[in-house]
Design a protein around this motif. Structure first.
Motif, PDB file in Angstrom:
ATOM      1  N   PRO A   1       1.071  -3.864   4.192  1.00 49.08           N
ATOM      2  CA  PRO A   1       2.205  -3.921   3.257  1.00 49.08           C
ATOM      3  C   PRO A   1       2.352  -5.286   2.574  1.00 49.08           C
ATOM      4  N   PHE A   2       2.165  -6.363   3.342  1.00 49.03           N
ATOM      5  CA  PHE A   2       2.298  -7.721   2.788  1.00 49.03           C
ATOM      6  C   PHE A   2       1.138  -8.032   1.839  1.00 49.03           C
ATOM      7  N   TYR A   3      -0.029  -7.562   2.185  1.00 47.74           N
ATOM      8  CA  TYR A   3      -1.229  -7.776   1.352  1.00 47.74           C
ATOM      9  C   TYR A   3      -1.052  -7.088  -0.005  1.00 47.74           C
ATOM     10  N   ALA A   4      -0.540  -5.849   0.023  1.00 49.82           N
ATOM     11  CA  ALA A   4      -0.309  -5.111  -1.229  1.00 49.82           C
ATOM     12  C   ALA A   4       0.800  -5.770  -2.054  1.00 49.82           C
ATOM     13  N   GLU A   5       1.855  -6.234  -1.380  1.00 48.78           N
ATOM     14  CA  GLU A   5       2.949  -6.922  -2.093  1.00 48.78           C
ATOM     15  C   GLU A   5       2.434  -8.200  -2.755  1.00 48.78           C
ATOM     16  N   HIS A   6       1.480  -8.867  -2.100  1.00 53.46           N
ATOM     17  CA  HIS A   6       0.881 -10.084  -2.651  1.00 53.46           C
ATOM     18  C   HIS A   6       0.258  -9.822  -4.031  1.00 53.46           C
ATOM     19  N   TYR A   7      -0.235  -8.594  -4.234  1.00 52.34           N
ATOM     20  CA  TYR A   7      -0.840  -8.220  -5.521  1.00 52.34           C
ATOM     21  C   TYR A   7       0.112  -7.402  -6.397  1.00 52.34           C
ATOM     22  N   GLY A   8       1.419  -7.537  -6.129  1.00 51.22           N
ATOM     23  CA  GLY A   8       2.420  -6.992  -7.046  1.00 51.22           C
ATOM     24  C   GLY A   8       2.972  -5.627  -6.714  1.00 51.22           C
ATOM     25  N   ALA A   9       2.622  -5.061  -5.559  1.00 53.78           N
ATOM     26  CA  ALA A   9       3.120  -3.727  -5.207  1.00 53.78           C
ATOM     27  C   ALA A   9       4.586  -3.804  -4.794  1.00 53.78           C
ATOM     28  N   SER A  10       5.380  -2.848  -5.257  1.00 51.27           N
ATOM     29  CA  SER A  10       6.758  -2.706  -4.793  1.00 51.27           C
ATOM     30  C   SER A  10       6.732  -1.922  -3.480  1.00 51.27           C
TER      31      SER A  10
END
Length: 385
Positions: A28-37
């Motif tokens: 989840p944190f990795y995806a958020e790092h690339y702009g994911a909500s």
């Protein structure tokens, strides 16, 4: 004397589960790092389960004809490629691609179970399947903690370790796992689920003795998936550690703590509790603990209360899984064991698709307490059955 193939299969499953649990708190944190909500993170997790649901039966059928070992290697290579793409992703679409590839080839555990069925007698099978439970327990203790520790140095490091473990698994399968002829399917082997099987399954939801247990199992899988997939995003927005929001390190340590409790529960305690209280009473107690723990979690603000609430919720679900699964298999006829186990796997798959998307949607709309209360309410509804 021929060596038992159970040791290499245990090693292979342990390494696979370790790779999976390393990714769990980090993704989840990795995806958020690339702009994911949060909503997009939920869809990312659901995508993996959806791909697995579509491709799993195909891998299973191919393994029936071609043998378990070649398809196990295909599955592991897919996981390895998925991890490498994930480690070197520089855009969100590559993260989605990595999870899709991993999901489409994700038959490692079901193929390992099929392999165990091939090399063990029916009367020794449940003891042999316990190896997978032990591997999961060890994986959930070590993997998230390792992920949390390595994430201090960068998000890429835990993923590269997971890729390394995946490569080790491939080597172990290639060199250590004997080739065996797939056994003829028996009544205890889970039948491979396809999307067209629901028509055959509906009748089991009409059987008075079985239907309540199936609804309970579905409630358990929904509550468990909602908790496990939503917790990292919830914790990031609710708790702080030394003035900073929770990250993969803190979430990894919480998961490792819950994994430790799971090992205590599965390592003999559950058997003693069943003898003392009976499966029905224990299942009720499990759902009640899940209800109280998840609802309390929604209103916690401090880390000690978080650990108490999460431990209560996790212990509840840890009690429910074996007791309800056991009661389901007892209610089904001997000739229908495989169909019923296939049905429970299908319910698990549906939950793994629906729950992460729901958790992501709720947290995206800042409904943090609502996320936890819905999980608890699902456990409360299960008590009514």
């Amino acid at each position: 004397m021929r060596k038992s193939p159970l040791l290499p299969i245990f090693l292979i499953v342990s390494v696979d589960v370790l790779g999976l649990t390393i990714i769990l708190p980090l993704l989840p944190f990795y995806a958020e790092h690339y702009g994911a909500s949060p909503a997009v993170v939920g869809l990312l997790v659901s995508l993996y389960a959806l791909c697995q649901l579509v491709a799993g039966p195909l891998l299973g059928r191919l393994s029936d004809h071609m043998g378990r070992r070649p398809l196990l290697l295909v599955s592991q290579v897919g996981t390895f490629i998925g991890f490498l793409i994930l480690a070197y992703a520089n855009a969100l679409w590559l993260i989605f691609l990595s999870r899709a590839i991993d999901g489409l080839t994700a038959g490692n555990l079901s193929l390992a179970q099929a392999y165990i069925s091939d090399v063990t007698k029916p009367e020794d099978r449940s003891k042999s399947f316990a190896l997978i439970g032990i591997a999961f327990g060890m994986g959930f203790l070590i993997g998230p903690g390792l992920s949390g520790f390595l994430s201090k140095y960068g998000y890429q490091y835990p993923i590269l370790v997971a890729a390394g473990l995946s490569a080790t698994s491939i080597v172990c399968t290639y060199f250590l796992l004997p080739t065996v002829t797939p056994a003829m399917a028996d009544n205890a082997t889970p039948r491979k689920f396809t999307l067209l099987d629901w028509g055959n399954y509906v009748r089991y939801f009409r059987e008075p003795g079985l239907a309540p247990l199936l609804w309970q199992f579905f409630a358990f899988t929904m509550a468990f998936s909602l908790f496990m997939t939503g917790f990292p995003l919830f914790a990031e927005r609710r708790y702080t550690w030394h003035g900073h929001p929770f990250g993969p390190q803190q979430v990894g340590y919480v998961y490792a703590f819950l994994g430790f409790l799971g090992i205590i529960l599965q390592g003999g305690l559950i058997g003693r509790l069943v003898k003392a209280f009976g499966e029905t009473n224990l299942a009720r107690a499990g759902f009640f603990c899940g209800f109280v723990g998840l609802v309390a979690l929604g209103f916690t603000q401090s880390i000690p209360l978080l650990l108490v609430a999460a431990a209560l919720a996790s212990s509840g679900t840890g009690i429910v899984r074996p007791t309800v699964t056991s009661m389901i298999t007892q209610k089904a006829g001997r000739s229908e064991q495989g169909v019923i186990l296939g049905l429970t796997q299908s319910l698990n798959s549906v939950s793994a698709i629906a729950a992460p998307a729901l958790a992501g949607f709720l947290i995206d709309h800042s409904l943090l307490s609502t996320w936890a209360v819905i999980g608890g309410s699902i456990c409360a509804i299960a008590l009514l059955f």
